[in-house]
Design a protein around this motif. Structure first.
Motif, mmCIF file in Angstrom:
data_model
loop_
_atom_site.group_PDB
_atom_site.id
_atom_site.type_symbol
_atom_site.label_atom_id
_atom_site.label_comp_id
_atom_site.label_asym_id
_atom_site.label_seq_id
_atom_site.Cartn_x
_atom_site.Cartn_y
_atom_site.Cartn_z
ATOM 1 N N LEU A 86 0.711 -1.774 -0.190
ATOM 2 C CA LEU A 86 0.020 -0.250 -0.126
ATOM 3 C C LEU A 86 1.204 1.467 0.274
ATOM 4 O O LEU A 86 0.524 2.074 -0.691
ATOM 5 N N PRO A 87 1.764 1.045 0.669
ATOM 6 C CA PRO A 87 2.412 2.442 0.939
ATOM 7 C C PRO A 87 3.335 2.823 -0.719
ATOM 8 O O PRO A 87 3.411 3.671 -1.186
ATOM 9 N N MET A 88 3.824 2.241 -1.065
ATOM 10 C CA MET A 88 4.430 2.535 -2.474
ATOM 11 C C MET A 88 3.386 2.295 -3.740
ATOM 12 O O MET A 88 3.211 3.887 -3.885
ATOM 13 N N MET A 89 2.085 1.580 -3.620
ATOM 14 C CA MET A 89 0.287 2.530 -4.359
ATOM 15 C C MET A 89 0.753 4.665 -4.292
ATOM 16 O O MET A 89 0.527 4.804 -4.783
ATOM 17 N N LEU A 90 0.818 4.201 -2.884
ATOM 18 C CA LEU A 90 0.655 5.562 -2.561
ATOM 19 C C LEU A 90 1.431 6.561 -2.978
ATOM 20 O O LEU A 90 1.770 8.029 -3.230
ATOM 21 N N LEU A 91 2.679 6.088 -2.975
ATOM 22 C CA LEU A 91 3.416 7.164 -3.163
ATOM 23 C C LEU A 91 4.422 6.968 -4.728
ATOM 24 O O LEU A 91 4.360 8.251 -5.281
ATOM 25 N N ARG A 92 3.572 6.021 -5.230
ATOM 26 C CA ARG A 92 3.461 5.742 -6.897
ATOM 27 C C ARG A 92 3.291 7.164 -7.845
ATOM 28 O O ARG A 92 4.104 7.523 -8.560
ATOM 29 N N PRO A 93 2.564 8.233 -7.222
ATOM 30 C CA PRO A 93 2.244 9.242 -8.064
ATOM 31 C C PRO A 93 2.679 10.439 -7.715
ATOM 32 O O PRO A 93 2.991 11.540 -8.660
ATOM 33 N N ILE A 94 3.244 10.031 -6.797
ATOM 34 C CA ILE A 94 3.942 11.693 -6.429
ATOM 35 C C ILE A 94 5.932 11.798 -6.350
ATOM 36 O O ILE A 94 6.808 11.825 -6.764
ATOM 37 N N SER A 95 6.579 10.416 -6.442
ATOM 38 C CA SER A 95 7.811 10.061 -6.459
ATOM 39 C C SER A 95 8.107 9.121 -7.167
ATOM 40 O O SER A 95 8.222 7.798 -6.711
ATOM 41 N N GLY A 96 8.264 9.037 -8.160
ATOM 42 C CA GLY A 96 9.059 7.442 -9.320
ATOM 43 C C GLY A 96 9.723 7.224 -8.036
ATOM 44 O O GLY A 96 10.000 5.968 -7.937
ATOM 45 N N THR A 97 11.927 7.453 -7.809
ATOM 46 C CA THR A 97 12.340 6.778 -7.409
ATOM 47 C C THR A 97 11.900 5.984 -5.512
ATOM 48 O O THR A 97 12.082 5.397 -5.095
ATOM 49 N N GLY A 98 11.292 7.045 -5.541
ATOM 50 C CA GLY A 98 10.472 6.300 -4.021
ATOM 51 C C GLY A 98 10.106 4.859 -3.468
ATOM 52 O O GLY A 98 9.816 4.452 -3.051
ATOM 53 N N SER A 99 9.007 5.371 -5.203
ATOM 54 C CA SER A 99 8.295 3.786 -4.652
ATOM 55 C C SER A 99 8.921 3.085 -6.026
ATOM 56 O O SER A 99 9.119 1.918 -5.369
ATOM 57 N N LEU A 100 9.943 3.172 -6.382
ATOM 58 C CA LEU A 100 11.033 2.854 -6.908
ATOM 59 C C LEU A 100 11.363 1.774 -4.996
ATOM 60 O O LEU A 100 12.200 0.475 -6.003
ATOM 61 N N SER A 101 11.929 2.784 -4.646
ATOM 62 C CA SER A 101 13.114 2.209 -3.956
ATOM 63 C C SER A 101 11.969 0.918 -2.638
ATOM 64 O O SER A 101 12.145 0.562 -2.311
ATOM 65 N N PHE A 102 10.851 1.839 -2.676
ATOM 66 C CA PHE A 102 9.577 0.419 -1.966
ATOM 67 C C PHE A 102 9.401 -0.732 -3.176
ATOM 68 O O PHE A 102 9.941 -1.719 -2.137
ATOM 69 N N MET A 103 9.889 -0.993 -4.091
ATOM 70 C CA MET A 103 9.558 -1.830 -5.108
ATOM 71 C C MET A 103 10.772 -2.903 -4.632
ATOM 72 O O MET A 103 10.798 -3.982 -4.186
ATOM 73 N N ILE A 104 12.217 -2.220 -4.571
ATOM 74 C CA ILE A 104 13.263 -2.001 -4.353
ATOM 75 C C ILE A 104 13.251 -2.861 -2.639
ATOM 76 O O ILE A 104 13.466 -4.375 -2.170
ATOM 77 N N ASP A 105 12.639 -2.812 -1.943
ATOM 78 C CA ASP A 105 12.903 -3.136 -0.497
ATOM 79 C C ASP A 105 11.596 -4.700 -0.349
ATOM 80 O O ASP A 105 12.185 -5.269 -0.199
ATOM 81 N N LEU A 106 10.766 -4.193 -1.417
ATOM 82 C CA LEU A 106 9.562 -5.608 -1.391
ATOM 83 C C LEU A 106 10.547 -6.807 -1.901
ATOM 84 O O LEU A 106 10.591 -8.027 -1.565
ATOM 85 N N PHE A 107 11.011 -6.418 -2.630
ATOM 86 C CA PHE A 107 12.183 -7.756 -3.450
ATOM 87 C C PHE A 107 13.539 -8.489 -2.504
ATOM 88 O O PHE A 107 13.170 -9.886 -2.426
ATOM 89 N N ARG A 108 13.952 -7.780 -1.835
ATOM 90 C CA ARG A 108 14.595 -7.802 -0.834
ATOM 91 C C ARG A 108 14.010 -8.317 0.510
ATOM 92 O O ARG A 108 14.706 -9.363 0.834
ATOM 93 N N THR A 109 13.335 -7.948 0.994
ATOM 94 C CA THR A 109 11.528 -8.578 2.234
ATOM 95 C C THR A 109 11.577 -10.224 1.511
ATOM 96 O O THR A 109 11.703 -11.185 2.157
#
Lengths: 195, 182
Positions: B88-111
């Motif tokens: 959810l936080p990644m979805m909320l951040l997607r329209p606001i910051s591209g790098t922000g949601s990318l970092s969340f995606m990487i974090d989800l890949f890692r976990t």
């Protein structure tokens, strides 16, 4: 906006960790996060170098221009207020083609060129024209068939099938773009009726 | 789903070879063109380092401290049947910051791993749309438009729809969440 969110993540993390009496987590996360940021960016070098090379071949072979020819009838329907021979139509088509091919870096300058040319057709220079709103709807939804950065990162994090998300991504991006176009039409019509 | 697997395996190689062959037929100096374009790759990757370091640090602190869990934990019992709450936080951040949601995606890949259900939803969400607020600012800003009418509404609503479509598409192609991966 981005600053506020960035600050919110850091500050809330700090307080949550501090209240649980494990502030050392924050220190470790800071260092690990910075390390990972650099590692990820460096890992992207390989795919970016390769992909931008391939894309230059595609550009010089006229792939963008060929795609623009295919998209022309669609663009006429999407932008009824732009004369088909106006330079703006050419830029809009180039922008749409570049987005579709995942050429994000090339799409933005083409889109900005289209905006300048649409501004020439715009009677009120401070108010967005219909065509501008449609162009923005297309670009914020961004119909992309090859999300290369995502594929590269999946590979980097050990995915067995980095490209197996492509069909799902294609469905999602198509739904997003069609809804953007429909919403654009819907709100325009509602605005007209409101007056 | 074999046809889909086949398609996703063949798409990239076919695109590459097809483009190179077509370019060669059209007498483009293929290798020179490749090198010319590839030169920009290094700079592009290096340029995103500051953005990525900034965002990865924030996301990492946010998750490791337990703040992320605190934020989405309450929603989890209701929605985890349909979608894992930490997307959810990644979805909320997607329209606001591209790098922000990318970092969340990487974090989800890692976990969770990139081939987990969560990793796949994150990939599709990141790959299927663009950063609405950034695009609006740059495009309208470049020509001095002040009144943007319904453009923000259209951008954000279509992001919401494409986020829902991402979840639905992953359901469709990979089955419901929580299934163990082969």
């Amino acid at each position: 906006m981005v600053s506020v969110l960035w600050l919110a993540m850091l500050v809330s993390g700090f307080f949550v960790a501090a209240m649980q009496g494990r502030i050392e987590v924050v220190t470790r996360s800071l260092l690990k996060g910075a390390e990972e940021g650099v590692a990820v960016a460096l890992g992207l070098i390989s795919i970016l170098v390769f992909w931008l090379g391939v894309m230059r071949i595609a550009e010089e072979a006229g792939l963008v221009a060929a795609l623009a020819r295919v998209l022309r009838p669609v663009a006429r329907w999407l932008f009824p207020s732009v004369p088909p021979d106006h330079p703006a139509m050419g830029s809009i088509l180039a922008n749409m083609s570049a987005n579709l091919l995942g050429l994000g870096n090339a799409a933005t300058p083409l889109g900005l060129k289209a905006m300048r040319e649409l501004q020439e057709l715009n009677p009120d220079k401070e108010r967005a024209s219909d065509a501008m709103c449609t162009l923005l709807a297309l670009n914020t939804a961004s119909l992309t068939l090859l999300p290369t950065t995502v594929i590269a990162l999946r590979l980097q994090y050990g995915s067995a099938q980095p490209t197996d998300i492509l069909p799902a991504a294609a469905v999602a991006t198509a739904v997003g773009t069609v809804s953007a176009v429909l919403l654009d039409r819907f709100y325009r019509r509602r605005e007209r009726r409101g007056k | 789903m074999t046809a889909v697997h086949l398609l996703s395996n063949w798409l990239l190689p076919c695109f590459l070879v097809g483009t190179a062959l077509w370019a060669a037929v059209r007498r483009v100096p293929v290798y020179e063109a490749f090198i010319d374009g590839a030169k920009d790759g290094f700079g592009t990757a290096v340029n995103i380092i500051p953005h990525l370091v900034g965002m990865m640090v924030a996301v990492r602190v946010f998750r490791d401290s337990g703040a992320l869990e605190g934020l989405v934990g309450w929603a989890s019992p209701w929605i985890s049947r349909w979608v894992p709450a930490d997307v959810l936080p990644m979805m909320l951040l997607r329209p606001i910051s591209g790098t922000g949601s990318l970092s969340f995606m990487i974090d989800l890949f890692r976990t969770h791993g990139p081939d987990s259900w969560t990793g796949r939803v994150a990939s599709v969400v990141q790959g299927s749309t663009d950063t609405t607020l950034y695009v609006l600012t740059v495009y309208f800003g470049s020509v001095g438009i002040r009144r943007i009418r319904y453009a923000l509404k259209v951008g954000l609503l279509s992001d919401l729809i494409s986020a829902l479509a991402s979840v639905a598409a992953v359901w469709w192609f990979f089955g419901p969440p929580g299934e163990p991966e082969p």
